[in-house]
Structures are given as C-alpha cells and as structure tokens.
Design an enzyme around this catalytic site. Structure first.
Site, short mmCIF file in Angstrom:
data_model
loop_
_atom_site.label_atom_id
_atom_site.label_comp_id
_atom_site.label_asym_id
_atom_site.label_seq_id
_atom_site.Cartn_x
_atom_site.Cartn_y
_atom_site.Cartn_z
N GLU A 88 21.50 -29.95 -58.81
CA GLU A 88 22.86 -29.41 -58.92
C GLU A 88 23.41 -28.81 -57.63
OE1 GLU A 88 21.68 -27.66 -63.30
OE2 GLU A 88 22.48 -26.33 -61.76
N CYS A 108 27.46 -24.08 -52.86
CA CYS A 108 26.09 -23.66 -53.11
C CYS A 108 25.24 -24.92 -53.19
CB CYS A 108 26.08 -22.86 -54.42
SG CYS A 108 24.47 -22.30 -54.88
N CYS A 115 11.25 -26.42 -57.89
CA CYS A 115 10.81 -25.39 -56.92
C CYS A 115 9.36 -25.04 -57.23
CB CYS A 115 11.69 -24.15 -57.06
SG CYS A 115 11.29 -22.88 -55.86
N CYS A 119 9.47 -18.36 -59.96
CA CYS A 119 9.91 -17.01 -60.36
C CYS A 119 10.12 -16.95 -61.88
CB CYS A 119 11.19 -16.64 -59.64
SG CYS A 119 10.99 -16.64 -57.86
N CYS A 122 13.76 -17.54 -63.34
CA CYS A 122 14.59 -18.63 -62.81
C CYS A 122 14.45 -19.90 -63.60
CB CYS A 122 14.20 -18.88 -61.34
SG CYS A 122 15.06 -20.29 -60.64
N CYS A 339 21.31 -21.47 -61.72
CA CYS A 339 20.87 -22.75 -61.18
C CYS A 339 19.86 -23.41 -62.11
CB CYS A 339 20.32 -22.60 -59.77
SG CYS A 339 18.94 -21.46 -59.61
N1 SAH Z 1 14.92 -20.12 -53.73
C1 SAH Z 1 15.87 -19.35 -53.06
C2 SAH Z 1 17.29 -19.88 -53.20
C3 SAH Z 1 17.67 -20.43 -54.52
S1 SAH Z 1 17.75 -19.28 -55.86
C4 SAH Z 1 15.80 -17.89 -53.49
O1 SAH Z 1 15.10 -17.60 -54.46
O2 SAH Z 1 16.44 -17.07 -52.83
C5 SAH Z 1 19.30 -18.49 -55.48
C6 SAH Z 1 19.47 -17.15 -56.15
O3 SAH Z 1 19.67 -17.31 -57.56
C7 SAH Z 1 18.27 -16.24 -55.96
O4 SAH Z 1 18.64 -14.98 -55.48
C8 SAH Z 1 17.73 -16.18 -57.36
O5 SAH Z 1 17.00 -15.02 -57.56
C9 SAH Z 1 18.98 -16.29 -58.22
N2 SAH Z 1 18.68 -16.59 -59.62
C10 SAH Z 1 17.69 -17.34 -60.13
N3 SAH Z 1 17.72 -17.34 -61.48
C11 SAH Z 1 18.78 -16.56 -61.84
C12 SAH Z 1 19.33 -16.15 -63.09
N4 SAH Z 1 18.82 -16.56 -64.25
N5 SAH Z 1 20.42 -15.35 -63.06
C13 SAH Z 1 20.98 -14.95 -61.89
N6 SAH Z 1 20.49 -15.30 -60.69
C14 SAH Z 1 19.40 -16.09 -60.65
FE1 SF4 Z 2 12.50 -21.05 -56.60
FE2 SF4 Z 2 14.13 -20.09 -58.46
FE3 SF4 Z 2 12.36 -18.49 -57.29
FE4 SF4 Z 2 14.46 -19.37 -55.87
S1 SF4 Z 2 14.55 -18.03 -57.67
S2 SF4 Z 2 12.32 -19.30 -55.25
S3 SF4 Z 2 14.70 -21.41 -56.79
S4 SF4 Z 2 11.88 -20.26 -58.59
#
Ligand code: SAH
Ligand code: SF4
Length: 382
Positions: A88, A108, A115, A119, A122, A339
C-alpha cells in the site's frame, strides 16, 4: 528474469546506459513530467532508441488494483507487483491554509512487502515478511499517485517512508530511490522533504547518517522504558532505547529541522503523565519534535484507542516544558487507515484473486481522469 525498470536509475546512471546521453534527460522528462510509461508514446525519441529500450528495459512494474478515497481527500492505493504481491501507499492532501495557498501533498510510501520487525501493534507485521521493494517499485509509487491524482509535475510533494516495511532493513534500495526522487530533471523532491521512519535499527541509523543523503529522520519510539518497548517492538531487545538515542544524537540533522519521535499512544499502556515526564528527560539535548499518534485499532488487535483527553494532557505537558509536540491528525480514518489494513481487507475478499480490470491513463488527461471513480463501492468487492 524481468527487465530492469527505467524508474530504478538516477539520471547519470541512465546517461551512462544510453547513447547519445542527452536522450536520458528527454526520457526523464517523459517519465517524471508527463508520467508516460509507454516508450512508443515518447515521440521525440528515435525509433532506434525506442527499440533499444523495449529490448533491454521495462517501465511500469506495479499496478494499482484498488483505491480507497477518504472524505478528507486522502487516498489509499493498493498496488500489485509483477510477481503477484500487494502493498500500500497513501496520498494525503494537506489542508489549504488560505485561499491563495495551493494544496500540499504528502505521500506515504512502502519500502517492503511485509516487515520482519514484528511490532505487536502493527498490522503489517501480521502477514510476516515477503520481500524488499526495488528502488524502481518505490519510485513508481510516487509517479503512479501523481498520475492518478493529476498532481502537476511542479507541485510540491513531501515523502514519508511510513507505509509498509522497515526502510532501514532495505537501505540500499531506499537510498537509491531517495536519490532518484530528488533528481532535479525528474520529480525534484528535495531530500530534506523526504523522511525515513524507523523502528530503531541503531547501526543502520549510523549508516544512513554516513550516506549523507540529507533526509529527515523519524524514530518510532512508542515507549519510554525498555521492558515495555521490548514487548511492543521486539527490535528493542537487539537495540534498546539508549542505543537508538545514542545514534540519533550523532545523526546529521539539517539545522532548520528536527528529529521526529513518533509515539503511538495506546490506551492504558503508555498514555500516562509519568511516561510523558520520562519522554521529556530522554529527549533532553536532542533537537526533537514529538508526534503523538493515536493507536488505530484493527481486526484481532489486543490494544485500544486512547481517550483524546489523555492524549491532550500528554501533549500539553510536553509543550509546557518547551518540547515541540503535535497530535497526528488521523487522516483517512474512514478508509482502512493503518498500514496493512487495505491489503488485508482486499486479500480476505475475492478482489485480489479476480483483479478489477482497471487501467489508469498513462498521461494526465483531464477528461479521462474525470471518469475514474475512486469510491470504495467501485473497487472493493467485500
Ligand atoms: N517501519 C517503520 C515505518 C513504517 S510504520 C517504523 O516502524 O517506523 C510507520 C508508523 O506507523 C510507525 O510509527 C508505526 O508505529 C505506525 N503504526 C503501526 N501500526 C499502527 C497502528 N495500528 N496505528 C497507528 N500507527 C501505527
Ligand atoms: Fe515493521 Fe510495522 Fe514495526 Fe514499522 S511498525 S517496524 S512496519 S512491524
């Protein structure tokens, strides 16, 4: 093996590949000013050169298969790669401040399909890791969105690597894409208008600094103590908060800019004032800006969205102490905003198995773009 895409080359690299080399500049104009992706339509390019390009190179490698339009003007694009994966990108329209100021756009971008970081909050992490995106696939996200949204070539665009994937886990392709995106003869998006967001791979923050690309850095911090951060972000077991902040302190930051710290606020987990206080002391001495992001719930997630009053109290505390702090506007909340969510929605429906036969015009054409309906109903079979 598929042929390499022209979107993967800097202007100098393309000049070295094509003879006479002035053709490279002309092709760059077609690709990035006209959004043309058919070499046969590049009508000032000789037939021989067109044949040469067709034999050795490709242009388009990704195709938008679903687009969701939000009421606030944001659009979420689901792209499909040649090898059948999807990822996306989001186009965010920033508010017009005055009648005379024209709109601004932020894109974005994704850097990987899936990934590895995993996390807990995420959605992207849920599907695991598939592969890195190539530099060409990263650059083409911008071209495809500019073409589809009819954004004229000279319009200012900001880039954030905050889509799917961990950009520092695909640093060579991301760095190459940043160089291509900033080419003056091409998209001309200055590196200082491009932000890499990372979960905190400390040694790669160092490498990124050494590359001296001039990009902005955003750190996804999300927690102020190592126990909690390790639970939310397993990468913290390899590189803890102190390791990440030590690299940030050495990172070359543009004097007009700050390092952005993203802090995902999760109800009852990290939304208390004690955490705000600890955050303030951790960032002491760093030219920092804090971005509070409201957790965006998704299917199967164990976490909840915080109360706005708690987020405001958190922000007020930091602001009163002199730290720059914003609460991120939840753009596109009526579409699958966090995302990975659009991909999940589509893959769990039949749409990916039977892609919509939908084609966007290869050049900006007011009449034909008018007829493209990007409403949810048109593109999503649920
Ligand atoms: N991997 C990188 C960039 C992609 S994620 C990173 O983690 O920074 C981009 C942002 O989206 C990150 O700050 C992440 O913590 C946030 N994000 C992920 N899941 C989310 C959710 N469910 N609600 C809001 N933000 C989220
Ligand atoms: Fe990967 Fe999602 Fe963690 Fe960013 S927030 S590092 S995309 S698992």
């Amino acid at each position: 093996m598929s042929k390499p895409s022209l979107y993967g080359y800097t202007l100098n690299e393309l000049k070295a590949l094509l003879s006479p080399s002035f053709r490279a500049k002309q092709i760059y104009h077609w690709l990035y000013h006209h959004y043309e992706c058919d070499v046969l339509c590049m009508n000032n390019i000789s037939k021989n050169m067109q044949d040469f390009i067709q034999t050795h190179f490709s242009i388009s490698q990704i195709e938008p298969i679903c687009i969701e339009q939000s009421r606030d003007g944001s659009r979420k694009y689901l792209f499909q790669t040649r090898d059948g994966h999807s990822f996306e990108s989001v186009l965010i329209q920033m508010r017009q401040e005055t009648e005379h100021k024209s709109e601004k756009w932020t894109m974005c971008l994704s850097s990987q399909i899936g990934c590895k970081v995993g996390c807990a909050f995420c959605f992207t992490a849920k599907g695991g890791f598939v592969r890195n995106l190539s530099a060409a696939e990263i650059v083409e996200q911008v071209v495809a969105m500019k073409r589809h949204a009819q954004i004229p070539p000279h319009k200012r665009v900001n880039i954030v690597f905050m889509g799917m994937g961990e950009p520092l886990d695909n640093l060579s392709n991301v760095a190459q894409a940043i160089k291509i995106l900033s080419e003056l003869e091409g998209l001309s998006i200055a590196a200082r208008r491009q932000t890499i967001s990372t979960s905190g791979i400390a040694p790669k923050i160092k490498t990124l600094g050494e590359l001296n690309l001039g990009v902005q850095l955003a750190i996804s911090l999300h927690a102020v103590d190592d126990n909690l951060r390790s639970r939310l972000m397993p990468i913290n077991r390899a590189y803890n908060i102190a390791d990440v902040l030590a690299e940030v302190r050495k990172f070359p930051v543009d004097t007009r800019k700050r390092v952005m710290f993203e802090y995902l606020v999760i109800k009852g987990v990290n939304d208390d004032l004690a955490s705000a206080k600890k955050l303030l002391s951790l960032l002491n001495g760093i030219r920092a800006k804090v971005n509070l992001i409201l957790f965006n719930p998704h299917k199967g997630s164990a976490f909840e969205r915080p109360q706005m009053s708690d987020v405001k109290a958190f922000a007020d505390f930091l602001i009163k102490k002199g730290l720059l702090c914003t609460i991120r506007e939840s753009k596109g909340l009526d579409i699958s905003a966090a995302c990975g969510q659009l991909r999940e929605k589509i893959e769990s429906s039949t749409a990916l198995k039977q892609p919509q036969s939908y084609k966007i015009p290869s050049r900006v054409d007011m009449k034909s773009v008018d007829s493209i309906n990007v409403s949810q109903e048109t593109f999503i079979e649920s």
